[in-house]
Design an enzyme around this catalytic site. Sequence first.
Site, PDB file in Angstrom:
ATOM      1  CB  SER A   8      54.977   5.668  67.739  1.00 10.76           C
ATOM      2  OG  SER A   8      53.845   5.582  66.929  1.00 10.76           O
TER       3      SER A   8
ATOM      4  CG  ASP B  43      57.324   6.146  60.419  1.00 10.00           C
ATOM      5  OD1 ASP B  43      56.230   5.596  60.205  1.00 10.00           O
ATOM      6  OD2 ASP B  43      57.724   6.471  61.553  1.00 10.00           O
TER       7      ASP B  43
ATOM      8  CG  HIS C 121      56.374   3.433  62.926  1.00 14.74           C
ATOM      9  ND1 HIS C 121      56.301   4.769  63.268  1.00 14.74           N
ATOM     10  CD2 HIS C 121      55.776   2.744  63.954  1.00 14.74           C
ATOM     11  CE1 HIS C 121      55.677   4.896  64.431  1.00 14.74           C
ATOM     12  NE2 HIS C 121      55.351   3.681  64.868  1.00 14.74           N
TER      13      HIS C 121
END
Length: 310
Positions: free
Chosen positions: A107, A260, A287
């Site tokens: 991320s 995601d 995610h």
Amino acid sequence: MYEIKQPFHSGYLQVSEIHQIYWEESGNPDGVPVIFLHGGPGAGASPECRGFFNPDVFRIVIIDQRGCGRSRPYACAEDNTTWDLVADIEKVREMLGIGKWLVFGGSWGSTLSLAYAQTHPERVKGLVLRGIFLCRPSETVWLNEAGGVSRIYPEQWQKFVAPIAENRRNQLIEAYHGLLFHQDEEVCLSAAKAWADWESYLIRFEPEEVDEDAYASLAIARLENHYFVNGGWLQGDRAILNNIGKIQHIPTIIVQGRYDLCTPMQSAWALSKAFPEAELRVVQAGHRAFDPPLVDALVQAVEDILPHLL
């Protein structure tokens, strides 16, 4: 995941007049060095993050980035930019006497991993990246402005926009900035909880109701907003993509959840097109790194890249 072992070495490093960052080492003191870069910005790391790496093989370094987790002062956005964090990673490496290491980030951690690798390619043995986020305006708009992921979860979106006056909802990131940095602590905490609840809902493959602690939410809400308002201090949409040539020689595996909603597949795809030497692995997942399909894929990616590090 591997057994979560206690750190054998930890402490605080003074990285600026204001900031002290927490760092720790676990696993094998003589093993292959790896640094875990958490997301957010502002999420902080947890003991479970050690579990992606075989503790008999890896010397596992984990830090909490400026202003979050165990680092001090908490939720502080002053002297807190992408390039400050890149410099902090180098300070930790030098302090620990590590020559080169594997860099693992997901991320926001993927953004920071790429920024660090492009700044210090000679210090990076390999990259394992998850949930690619390039900190482009289109990505932050998708997350936190109307017309993006708001279309998929309108009922949760209604809660997210509730703290913002209706005439300010056309620029939510800017409007939230005023609340998250308000002089009234109650205003800050209320806004932080709404921001964090929204994101916590999105990161789960099977969404569930969330109720984040307001004070614990302050770092991630305030720092994410601080970075988003400032475009991550990156120069333009293609700041990272245009510098891939600096890292094309570095063994890289990209792990991306097909479903995601927080960092959608399009960014991983854009990175893989710009960086064809990297291996893109698409997983039937969302995610969150700790969801079982992603855990398995990340552990496997670390195992697969290991021969390139020796």
